[in-house]
Write a protein that holds these residues in place. Structure first.
Motif, mmCIF file in Angstrom:
data_model
loop_
_atom_site.group_PDB
_atom_site.id
_atom_site.type_symbol
_atom_site.label_atom_id
_atom_site.label_comp_id
_atom_site.label_asym_id
_atom_site.label_seq_id
_atom_site.Cartn_x
_atom_site.Cartn_y
_atom_site.Cartn_z
ATOM 1 N N ILE A 108 -2.608 -2.132 -9.015
ATOM 2 C CA ILE A 108 -1.041 -1.533 -9.329
ATOM 3 C C ILE A 108 -0.285 -2.621 -8.440
ATOM 4 C CG2 ILE A 108 0.442 0.089 -8.902
ATOM 5 C CD1 ILE A 108 -1.693 2.285 -9.060
ATOM 6 N N THR A 109 0.897 -3.228 -9.169
ATOM 7 C CA THR A 109 1.739 -4.276 -8.401
ATOM 8 C C THR A 109 2.967 -2.974 -8.115
ATOM 9 O OG1 THR A 109 1.938 -5.093 -10.518
ATOM 10 C CG2 THR A 109 1.924 -6.369 -8.800
ATOM 11 N N PRO A 110 3.347 -2.818 -6.758
ATOM 12 C CA PRO A 110 4.526 -1.699 -6.511
ATOM 13 C C PRO A 110 5.687 -2.238 -7.047
ATOM 14 C CG PRO A 110 3.888 -3.318 -4.756
ATOM 15 C CD PRO A 110 2.748 -3.618 -5.613
ATOM 16 N N PRO A 111 6.743 -1.465 -7.530
ATOM 17 C CA PRO A 111 7.835 -1.729 -8.026
ATOM 18 C C PRO A 111 8.823 -2.260 -6.984
ATOM 19 C CG PRO A 111 7.641 0.581 -7.764
ATOM 20 C CD PRO A 111 6.163 0.026 -7.547
ATOM 21 N N LYS A 112 8.931 -1.934 -5.962
ATOM 22 C CA LYS A 112 9.655 -2.261 -4.791
ATOM 23 C C LYS A 112 8.950 -2.537 -3.481
ATOM 24 C CE LYS A 112 11.849 1.828 -3.443
ATOM 25 N NZ LYS A 112 11.387 2.558 -4.181
ATOM 26 N N LYS A 113 9.322 -3.080 -2.412
ATOM 27 C CA LYS A 113 8.904 -3.138 -1.304
ATOM 28 C C LYS A 113 8.473 -1.933 -0.640
ATOM 29 C CE LYS A 113 8.609 -6.197 2.566
ATOM 30 N NZ LYS A 113 9.357 -6.874 3.946
ATOM 31 N N ILE A 114 7.000 -1.510 -0.732
ATOM 32 C CA ILE A 114 6.789 -0.307 -0.160
ATOM 33 C C ILE A 114 5.753 -0.303 0.617
ATOM 34 C CG2 ILE A 114 7.725 1.190 -1.938
ATOM 35 C CD1 ILE A 114 4.570 1.677 -2.888
ATOM 36 N N LYS A 115 5.418 0.462 1.610
ATOM 37 C CA LYS A 115 4.365 0.620 2.654
ATOM 38 C C LYS A 115 2.903 0.423 2.006
ATOM 39 C CE LYS A 115 2.516 3.307 6.414
ATOM 40 N NZ LYS A 115 2.659 2.363 7.533
ATOM 41 N N THR A 116 2.182 -0.562 2.017
ATOM 42 C CA THR A 116 0.953 -0.801 1.410
ATOM 43 C C THR A 116 -0.272 -0.862 2.360
ATOM 44 O OG1 THR A 116 1.930 -2.104 -0.158
ATOM 45 C CG2 THR A 116 -0.311 -2.266 0.077
ATOM 46 N N ILE A 117 -1.223 0.103 2.125
ATOM 47 C CA ILE A 117 -2.512 -0.009 2.954
ATOM 48 C C ILE A 117 -3.602 -0.199 1.884
ATOM 49 C CG2 ILE A 117 -3.755 1.596 4.259
ATOM 50 C CD1 ILE A 117 -1.608 3.788 4.901
ATOM 51 N N ASN A 118 -4.312 -1.162 2.513
ATOM 52 C CA ASN A 118 -5.560 -1.811 1.896
ATOM 53 C C ASN A 118 -6.882 -0.728 2.452
ATOM 54 O OD1 ASN A 118 -7.805 -2.910 0.549
ATOM 55 N ND2 ASN A 118 -7.182 -4.783 1.199
ATOM 56 N N LEU A 119 -7.235 -0.152 1.618
ATOM 57 C CA LEU A 119 -8.480 0.838 2.114
ATOM 58 C C LEU A 119 -9.907 0.163 2.218
ATOM 59 C CD1 LEU A 119 -7.366 4.001 0.057
ATOM 60 C CD2 LEU A 119 -6.783 3.508 2.322
ATOM 61 N N SER A 120 -10.006 -0.917 1.608
ATOM 62 C CA SER A 120 -11.184 -1.566 1.435
ATOM 63 C C SER A 120 -12.331 -0.866 1.245
ATOM 64 C CB SER A 120 -11.415 -2.309 3.179
ATOM 65 O OG SER A 120 -10.389 -3.011 3.353
ATOM 66 N N GLY A 121 -12.078 -0.068 -0.054
ATOM 67 C CA GLY A 121 -13.317 0.630 -0.213
ATOM 68 C C GLY A 121 -13.518 2.145 0.171
ATOM 69 N N LYS A 122 -12.577 2.340 1.201
ATOM 70 C CA LYS A 122 -12.776 3.779 1.593
ATOM 71 C C LYS A 122 -12.618 4.923 0.631
ATOM 72 C CE LYS A 122 -12.428 2.126 6.482
ATOM 73 N NZ LYS A 122 -11.874 1.035 6.233
ATOM 74 N N SER A 123 -12.797 6.101 0.830
ATOM 75 C CA SER A 123 -12.852 7.376 0.184
ATOM 76 C C SER A 123 -11.494 7.991 0.181
ATOM 77 C CB SER A 123 -13.901 8.317 0.377
ATOM 78 O OG SER A 123 -15.388 7.495 0.233
ATOM 79 N N VAL A 124 -10.914 8.389 -0.802
ATOM 80 C CA VAL A 124 -9.577 9.100 -0.733
ATOM 81 C C VAL A 124 -9.968 10.484 -1.655
ATOM 82 C CG1 VAL A 124 -7.092 9.189 -1.459
ATOM 83 C CG2 VAL A 124 -8.318 6.959 -1.336
ATOM 84 N N ILE A 125 -9.615 11.475 -0.816
ATOM 85 C CA ILE A 125 -9.928 12.862 -1.383
ATOM 86 C C ILE A 125 -8.496 13.527 -1.368
ATOM 87 C CG2 ILE A 125 -12.237 13.093 -0.764
ATOM 88 C CD1 ILE A 125 -11.408 14.896 1.316
ATOM 89 N N PRO A 126 -8.341 14.754 -2.289
ATOM 90 C CA PRO A 126 -7.026 15.254 -2.207
ATOM 91 C C PRO A 126 -7.084 16.034 -0.667
ATOM 92 C CG PRO A 126 -8.568 16.360 -3.956
ATOM 93 C CD PRO A 126 -9.381 15.317 -3.123
#
Lengths: 423, 439
Positions: free
Chosen positions: A64-82
């Motif tokens: 995803i390319t962000p629409p405007k300059k927003i805070k970006t975090i590279n997770l490097s393959g880490k898991s995201v859960i609710p």
């Protein structure tokens, strides 16, 4: 006079800067890149990005390319859960959790004593928890109205209270409400009677008001001021709210028979039980719980701390899962709340659940019994961006939470946190 | 009517039949008794996907040979002797039986019921009390702990400054004697902790502080007097009998280790000083503030028994991960440590206590050692803690990593015998599944 103007300007600038430092611009836009996203509708998505806008999940896609300059975090393959939800807890309260001076107190509101600075809120955030159902205690057969809060550390109670959740009333059966006051109730019969009596009085109260209203209609307008209405009773009106579908019941129980008895009363008086709490003997009545569409909010395997908790088997969770009963795991304490992901992991061994079903027991299922399933509890476009990032498998004992996000804002960041030494 | 002669012949035939029957019975009995003898010595072979020996490298597709309750051989390509009973576990991992180094299993039942607590006696100084005298082998909590891999445990008395002596046992047997490894395996001590200071110092806090100070002085004095009692007994001569000092003699006469519970850095140092001054073997327990005194613990040579890893930090500034980051720090310093899961009802969750610390810097190998080889060494169990020839065949067959939340233990072997008894948890499940009233 000459020096005052620049002085005022400097002061104004300093005050604004100080204000901004304490209240930073709301960071409700976020882009998490390259994560392993646990969704319930599309499975586990590896190497995907998650875009958050205005606090909601906006997009889940690759690159995803962000629409405007927003805070970006590279997770490097880490898991995201609710974000993890604890559907039964007592954190964030300023005082007692029980109004045990009387046996029926549905008019009191737990939200009146919310303490947003309670350290246990922070402890829970460090375990990936984003929302809790903070409840009245179990000293009363009919306790008080519970409150659902998002753990927005640093915000005011009004900002933390989740108004979209169902209103819920605490009830309690068994050893906790009985035999503690040296007076009624001493037995489970007494507990049942006290609950039923509250409904009989509420129905009678409603009838009295109905009669009064009819009498008022039949009285000429000029004479109406002479009529004396029945006394307003906030307690019984709270009970009536449960009959009118405005508030659900969340009932603490342990044994199967006391549980069935309350189900009987719920059918008789027309109130809805959203879930039973703890209910160690649920494995004996899986059919009945499913038939009446009642969920359970339980410990995974804490037991034997009192007599009514001594008949239990965690293997029984398999029976409940097979029958399709909604299972939500809870902690009742902040120490367990911060390791709810480990407790959910055990669902795989006790109930034979797969990873996603096990994850639901600390996310979507909890949201369902709290009436929040449309807003949170799963990673879906349009839902609140309540998320937790883990450094390993999110159900493993050997993982830990790195990031906790509520509605797009980061409330816990292990890398920057001064209260955790291991990063 | 049979004629007398026929009768005689008949009698002779009957006698011969009787003799033949007796001979057959005796021969059959001999066969049975011979096979029973064989069974005890009959070799067992356990084949599994992986064998975690702990003492050395893990073995893939390995075999363990067991005879007479002990491990005879373990390796990747071992010939299985003829007549050996083969247990094959294609997808399982074998671990040495886990050891719970500090619990109340067998001495407590339902926590809220006072009558079911035989671990907490009244009084401050009770070295004469022994947990083994109140050990209940038929507690339903014992098979439950076993079901999740704990095969050996140390049950300790609690409360007071010297609660009493702890018992070491294997988690299988009918009567207490069947289970005991050592009736008095350690003396338990506890250094009193000062209460947390309130927001404003008040009279009650000052009183509690004074009481704690006095109790520490009394504990030191008690050990001092007990030591002098022992020295007088050795010399001979006038030594008036004192049952409590008599019970303390084991510290010096038989090098019985003393497990000293100490939480704060100051108390850990105090405990080390106590043990060094009065020259007894010590094991430090709890060590909540161990991080601050790692060098002192290392220099003392004393090992550590950790408390439950399901604990909160006691002070905000300690950090949220205070309790579970300690094991990695101990391992880095080379200080041996053992995990424990204290209250009997929660004891079965021991392996996950260890698993949690892996997230905070401890390696998986060290975590497994903290459940097996280290407690064995700390408690003087030379035959336990690893899968090596000569060791007791206490084995756990798990369907995955023993530290993981999804793992189920399929079978356990204690002293070479497969345990078949079902736990309360399992029986309750089957009853509910089939909706059986009764058993």
């Amino acid at each position: 006079m000459k020096t005052i103007k620049p002085f005022l300007t400097v002061m104004a600038v300093l005050i604004c800067t100080a204000f901004l430092a304490v209240h930073p611009a709301a960071a409700q836009d976020l882009l998490l890149k390259n994560g392993v996203i646990y969704t319930f509708d599309k499975g586990v998505l590896k190497g995907y990005d998650l875009l958050v806008q205005d606090g909601k999940i906006a997009r889940i896609d690759k690159k995803i390319t962000p629409p405007k300059k927003i805070k970006t975090i590279n997770l490097s393959g880490k898991s995201v859960i609710p974000g993890i939800i604890d559907s039964h807890n007592h954190i964030g309260l300023a005082g007692q959790i029980n109004e045990y001076s009387e046996t029926v107190t549905p008019e009191i509101l737990m939200q009146d004593q919310l303490n947003p600075d309670h350290p246990r809120i922070y402890t829970s955030l460090s375990g990936g928890v984003t929302m809790t159902h903070t409840m009245h205690g179990s000293a009363n057969p009919i306790g008080g109205e519970n409150v659902t809060i998002k753990l927005k550390w640093g915000k005011t109670p009004d900002e933390m209270i989740e108004k979209r959740a169902w209103r819920s009333l605490k009830m309690a059966l068994g050893e906790n409400p009985k035999g503690r006051r040296g007076t009624y109730p001493e037995t489970r019969m007494g507990v049942s009677d006290i609950i039923e009596n509250a409904y009989l009085e509420a129905v009678d109260y409603r009838e009295k008001w109905r009669q009064f209203k009819k009498k008022k209609q039949d009285t000429p307008e000029t004479d109406r001021h002479k009529l004396i209405p029945p006394q307003k009773n906030y307690r019984l009106e709270a009970i009536l709210d449960t009959i009118d579908g405005k508030m659900v019941i969340r009932c603490h129980s342990y044994r199967a028979e006391e549980t069935l008895d309350l189900i009987r009363l719920s059918k008789k008086y027309g109130f809805k039980i959203a879930a039973f709490e703890h209910i160690h003997q649920a494995y004996r009545i899986a059919d009945e719980l499913k038939a009446h569409n009642i969920g359970i909010s339980i410990f995974i395997d804490s037991w034997n701390y009192k007599a009514e908790a001594s008949e239990f088997t965690p293997w029984g969770l398999r029976l409940l899962h097979e029958k399709g009963v909604t299972i939500a795991l809870n902690s009742d304490t902040s120490e367990k709340m911060r390791r709810l992901y480990m407790e959910a992991g055990k669902m795989r061994r006790y109930a034979g659940m797969n990873d996603l079903d096990a994850l639901k027991t600390i996310t979507l299922n909890c949201a369902q019994i709290m009436g929040m399933a449309d807003h949170t509890g799963s990673i879906e476009v349009g839902k609140d961006a309540d998320l937790a990032v883990f450094d390993g498998h999110p159900l493993s004992s050997m993982s830990k939470c790195l990031l906790t996000v509520i509605e797009g804002e980061i409330y816990f960041d292990r890398a920057k946190d001064p209260f955790v030494k291991v990063k | 009517m049979i004629s007398p002669r026929r009768h005689e012949e008949h009698e002779v035939k009957e006698k011969k039949m009787k003799k033949l029957i007796i001979l057959i019975i005796v021969l059959a009995a001999m066969c049975v008794s011979v096979s029973a003898q064989d069974q005890a010595d009959q070799p067992i072979a356990i084949k599994a996907k992986k064998i975690v020996t702990v003492s050395g490298k893990s073995i893939d597709n390995g075999v363990i040979l067991v005879k007479g309750g002990k491990i005879e051989a373990v390796g990747a390509s071992i010939a299985i002797p003829e007549g050996a009973i083969l247990h094959e576990y294609k997808d399982a991992i074998v671990y040495p039986g886990l050891i719970n180094a500090f619990t109340t299993l067998g001495n407590t039942g339902i926590s809220a019921i006072r009558q079911w607590n035989d671990a907490w006696e009244v009084g401050l100084f009770k070295p004469n009390l022994s947990a083994f005298t109140a050990f209940y082998p038929w507690s339903n909590l014992i098979p439950i702990s076993r079901e999740f891999g704990t095969l050996t445990a140390l049950t300790v008395p609690g409360m007071g400054l010297i609660p009493g002596k702890a018992v070491l046992f294997d988690l299988h047997g009918w009567s207490p004697e069947d289970m005991f490894i050592r009736k008095e395996a350690a003396l338990v001590m506890a250094v009193p902790e000062p209460p947390d200071p309130p927001l404003r110092t008040n009279k009650r806090y000052k009183k509690r502080l004074e009481r704690v100070k006095k109790q520490k002085k009394d504990l030191w004095a008690f050990v001092d007097k007990a030591h002098k009692y022992y020295q007088r007994a050795k010399k001979g001569g006038n030594n008036p009998f004192n049952p409590k000092y008599e019970a303390m003699k084991d510290l010096w006469e038989h090098q019985l280790p003393a497990i000293i519970n100490a939480s704060s850095a100051g108390n850990i140092r105090w405990a080390i000083k106590l043990a060094k001054t009065f020259k007894f073997k010590a094991i430090l327990a709890d060590v909540y503030e161990g991080e601050e005194v790692l060098a002192e613990i290392k220099n003392s040579g004393f090992p550590v028994i950790l408390g439950s890893m399901y604990s909160r930090n006691r002070k905000w500034d300690d950090g949220l991960d205070k309790v579970f980051r300690l094991p990695a720090q101990l391992a880095a310093k080379g200080i041996p440590f053992a995990f424990s899961s204290s209250w009997g009802s929660a004891a079965f969750d021991l392996p996950l206590n260890a698993g949690r610390t892996v997230a905070y810097g401890l390696s998986q190998e060290e975590a497994v050692k903290g459940l097996t080889l280290y407690p064995a060494k700390i408690l003087g169990l030379t035959g336990y803690g690893s899968i090596e020839p000569g060791k007791i065949a206490n084995l756990v067959i798990a369907d995955g990593n023993i530290l993981e939340t999804s793992t189920v233990v399929k079978d356990v072997f204690i002293k070479g015998k497969k345990v078949t008894g079902k736990s309360f948890f399992r029986r309750e499940y089957h009853k509910a599944e089939a909706k059986i009233s009764g058993e």
